[in-house]
Motif scaffolding. Structure first.
Motif, mmCIF file in Angstrom:
data_model
loop_
_atom_site.group_PDB
_atom_site.id
_atom_site.type_symbol
_atom_site.label_atom_id
_atom_site.label_comp_id
_atom_site.label_asym_id
_atom_site.label_seq_id
_atom_site.Cartn_x
_atom_site.Cartn_y
_atom_site.Cartn_z
ATOM 1 N N LEU A 131 39.327 30.503 13.823
ATOM 2 C CA LEU A 131 40.325 29.583 14.372
ATOM 3 C C LEU A 131 41.603 30.374 14.618
ATOM 4 C CD1 LEU A 131 41.330 26.691 15.069
ATOM 5 C CD2 LEU A 131 41.992 26.471 12.657
ATOM 6 N N TYR A 132 42.102 30.258 15.855
ATOM 7 C CA TYR A 132 43.348 30.921 16.222
ATOM 8 C C TYR A 132 44.406 29.853 16.430
ATOM 9 C CZ TYR A 132 46.595 33.818 18.981
ATOM 10 O OH TYR A 132 47.696 34.484 19.457
ATOM 11 N N VAL A 133 45.387 29.814 15.542
ATOM 12 C CA VAL A 133 46.458 28.825 15.618
ATOM 13 C C VAL A 133 47.663 29.492 16.265
ATOM 14 C CG1 VAL A 133 47.929 27.250 14.336
ATOM 15 C CG2 VAL A 133 45.593 27.713 13.530
ATOM 16 N N SER A 134 47.996 29.050 17.471
ATOM 17 C CA SER A 134 49.033 29.727 18.237
ATOM 18 C C SER A 134 50.285 28.870 18.380
ATOM 19 C CB SER A 134 48.510 30.097 19.631
ATOM 20 O OG SER A 134 49.525 30.679 20.396
ATOM 21 N N LEU B 6 43.737 26.541 18.494
ATOM 22 C CA LEU B 6 44.586 25.389 18.247
ATOM 23 C C LEU B 6 45.946 25.713 18.860
ATOM 24 C CD1 LEU B 6 45.061 22.629 17.013
ATOM 25 C CD2 LEU B 6 45.523 23.749 14.819
ATOM 26 N N ASP B 7 46.155 25.229 20.074
ATOM 27 C CA ASP B 7 47.351 25.547 20.846
ATOM 28 C C ASP B 7 48.477 24.602 20.438
ATOM 29 O OD1 ASP B 7 49.293 26.083 22.693
ATOM 30 O OD2 ASP B 7 47.989 25.977 24.453
ATOM 31 N N LEU B 8 49.431 25.119 19.670
ATOM 32 C CA LEU B 8 50.549 24.319 19.192
ATOM 33 C C LEU B 8 51.871 24.732 19.849
ATOM 34 C CD1 LEU B 8 49.676 24.167 15.388
ATOM 35 C CD2 LEU B 8 49.194 22.466 17.161
ATOM 36 N N MET C 149 45.455 21.736 11.222
ATOM 37 C CA MET C 149 44.771 22.980 10.849
ATOM 38 C C MET C 149 43.632 22.702 9.876
ATOM 39 S SD MET C 149 47.551 26.070 10.465
ATOM 40 C CE MET C 149 48.913 25.160 9.762
ATOM 41 N N ASP D 47 40.540 21.167 11.618
ATOM 42 C CA ASP D 47 39.743 22.125 12.388
ATOM 43 C C ASP D 47 38.997 23.097 11.494
ATOM 44 O OD1 ASP D 47 40.236 21.139 14.911
ATOM 45 O OD2 ASP D 47 41.989 22.403 15.268
ATOM 46 N N LEU E 154 40.799 32.835 9.877
ATOM 47 C CA LEU E 154 41.924 32.078 10.413
ATOM 48 C C LEU E 154 43.056 33.036 10.753
ATOM 49 C CD1 LEU E 154 43.549 29.371 10.844
ATOM 50 C CD2 LEU E 154 44.119 29.513 8.392
ATOM 51 N N ILE F 45 47.169 32.832 12.074
ATOM 52 C CA ILE F 45 48.384 32.079 12.411
ATOM 53 C C ILE F 45 49.288 33.011 13.220
ATOM 54 C CG2 ILE F 45 50.342 30.762 11.541
ATOM 55 C CD1 ILE F 45 47.687 29.578 10.716
#
Length: 484
Positions: free
Chosen positions: A66-69, A100-102, A117, A120, A129, A131
């Motif tokens: 998971l890539y949280v951007s 996860l485009d934030l 987060m 997902d 993961l 961040i």
């Protein structure tokens, strides 16, 4: 994924970093379920590092990512990584990866962000993961206290889920503090990506400041972003398993080949009638130095071209002979084409043709004898002659002042005859090396940084390259990777 013994004999389960060369120095990779702080100035490669961690984890180790951007939108990330050969869209379709485009929802509250987060992570079964970045995430909070709360909540999520997590933090240019100054206290590992300049050329370094349960002999490594993120190990001399004869590269009408296609491409070959200076810095090993000189000699010898060599200190006629045999020149070729200049020695073999002992009392008589030898070899082979001079030996034998008096003549004669003269400089003869550098058509330097061999052209100017040994052809050859 595997296990390694960490500090105090504790067995630590590891996950591959996905970074070429990094697992070897981290005893197999990151500790599983750890939180790694990845810091650096803008442009140091943090996103590429974390992307390869996610990509290779999902593709090669079946660990969903998971890539949280908070700083780069989905489309931009996909496009940028695709240009590097990382097909994240394919992983998305296979259910192995999610972004996860934030970027557009930064105003969301802390609870909402953490819930998104966590959801997902649970739904996808995330084991890796990222961040990107905690700095941007922290800037979205209205209250400073929320930053500390977010960090502790993130740490709790990582521990509970068992995700191996990279938290990216930005270090503003010119500052030393990592992120906001609090991330490092809850992280299991800290990796810093740095860039600096060597003679106006970019050099990249990775520093492992902290890594739980990991013994490390060294903590600073060079790396490149050329064709992906690669960490370089200290130079090691390879072993030739099946020796073969050197395969020559034909010369052109304008230029001689260095014997290495890669090196030819970097510096453009060696102009006929030119002078070449190869400077070696301190800590450059004998084996590494030979990668830059021996292929030139082998490429001349295997094409029926004669060589007159005044070796550097540490080499003599016997060692040059053994090197020639290693590249499988025949006895006939060695005796016909090779001449190694030696001072008279009581134990010097007198029954070999490849040893040449100059006669004469002064420098002019010695040089005239060498000039006659060069003319004889040129007439017999019908081809230009390679001259090779170790400046340290020449300075000792002739004296620096006498050497200066004939260097101009050596270079001039080489230009007239259309041959090639290669000067080699080691530490301790900087003065005479600078004198030669002013005359040289090609000037390159070879230095050692953190155990890694670096090469760059002064004339023509090139970027920095890492030089490694490649023995796949059946003899040692240089392999070059640019620092990008």
């Amino acid at each position: 994924m595997g296990c390694r013994e960490g500090e105090g004999g504790v067995i630590t389960q590891r996950v591959s970093t996905g970074i070429e060369g990094l697992d070897e120095v981290l005893q197999g990779g990151f500790p599983k379920g750890s939180m790694i702080l990845l810091g650096g100035n803008p442009g140091t490669g943090k996103t590429i590092f974390s992307a390869e961690f996610l990509y290779h984890g999902a593709r090669d180790f079946f660990e969903n990512g998971l890539y949280v951007s908070f700083s780069e939108g989905r489309d931009a990330f996909i496009a940028n990584m695709s240009s590097l050969g990382l097909d994240f869209e394919k992983l998305e379709r296979e259910g192995k990866f999610k972004i996860l485009d934030l970027v557009t929802v930064k105003e969301a509250g802390l609870d909402t962000l953490m819930e998104m987060m966590t959801s997902d992570i649970d739904t996808l079964g995330v084991e890796r993961l990222v961040i990107d970045s905690f700095t941007a995430m922290a800037n979205a909070f209205a209250k400073p206290i929320d930053v500390r709360i977010a960090l502790h909540l993130l740490s709790k999520i990582v521990r509970q889920s068992g995700c191996t997590t990279i938290v990216i933090t930005e270090i503003p240019t010119g500052e030393q503090r990592i992120g906001l100054g609090i991330e490092e206290f809850v992280s299991d590992g800290i990796i810093l990506l740095e860039k600096r300049w060597v003679k106006g050329r970019l050099l990249r370094e990775l520093v492992v400041e902290k890594m739980r349960g990991t013994r490390m002999a060294r903590t600073r490594f060079l790396f490149t972003l050329h064709n992906g993120f690669k960490v370089f190990q200290p130079f090691k001399a390879g072993r030739v398993e099946e020796p073969r004869r050197f395969q020559p590269i034909p010369h052109t009408e304008e230029r001689f080949s260095t014997g290495s296609e890669e090196l030819d491409e970097i510096i453009g070959g060696l102009p006929r009638g030119s002078a070449v200076l190869i400077e070696f810095g301190t800590e450059v090993s004998r084996e590494a130095a030979m990668l830059f000189s021996v292929p030139i000699m082998a490429n001349f010898g295997t094409q029926g071209m004669a060589m007159i060599i005044l070796p550097c200190s540490g080499f003599n006629a016997e060692t040059i002979y053994e090197i020639a045999k290693e590249f499988q020149l025949t006895e006939e070729e060695i005796n016909d084409l090779l001449r190694v200049i030696e001072r008279p020695r009581p134990y010097l073999k007198r029954d070999v043709d490849y040893v040449f002992v100059p006669k004469g009392q002064d420098i002019r008589e010695v040089y005239e004898g060498i000039a006659r030898l060069r003319q004889e070899l040129r007439e017999r082979t019908g081809k230009p002659v390679l001259g090779f001079m170790g400046l340290d030996t020449a300075g000792i034998v002739l004296g620096e002042e006498s050497l200066r008096n004939i260097l101009d003549q050596i270079v001039t004669d080489t230009r007239i005859e259309g041959g090639l003269i290669v000067f080699v400089s080691k530490p301790g003869v900087e003065g005479i090396a600078q004198y030669v550098a002013n005359m040289a058509d090609i000037h390159v330097r070879v230095v050692c940084e953190n155990g890694v061999i670096l090469f760059y052209g002064v004339r023509p100017r090139t970027s920095l390259y890492v030089a490694e040994m490649d023995c796949s052809k059946g003899y040692p050859m240089p392999k070059f990777t640019p620092i990008l």
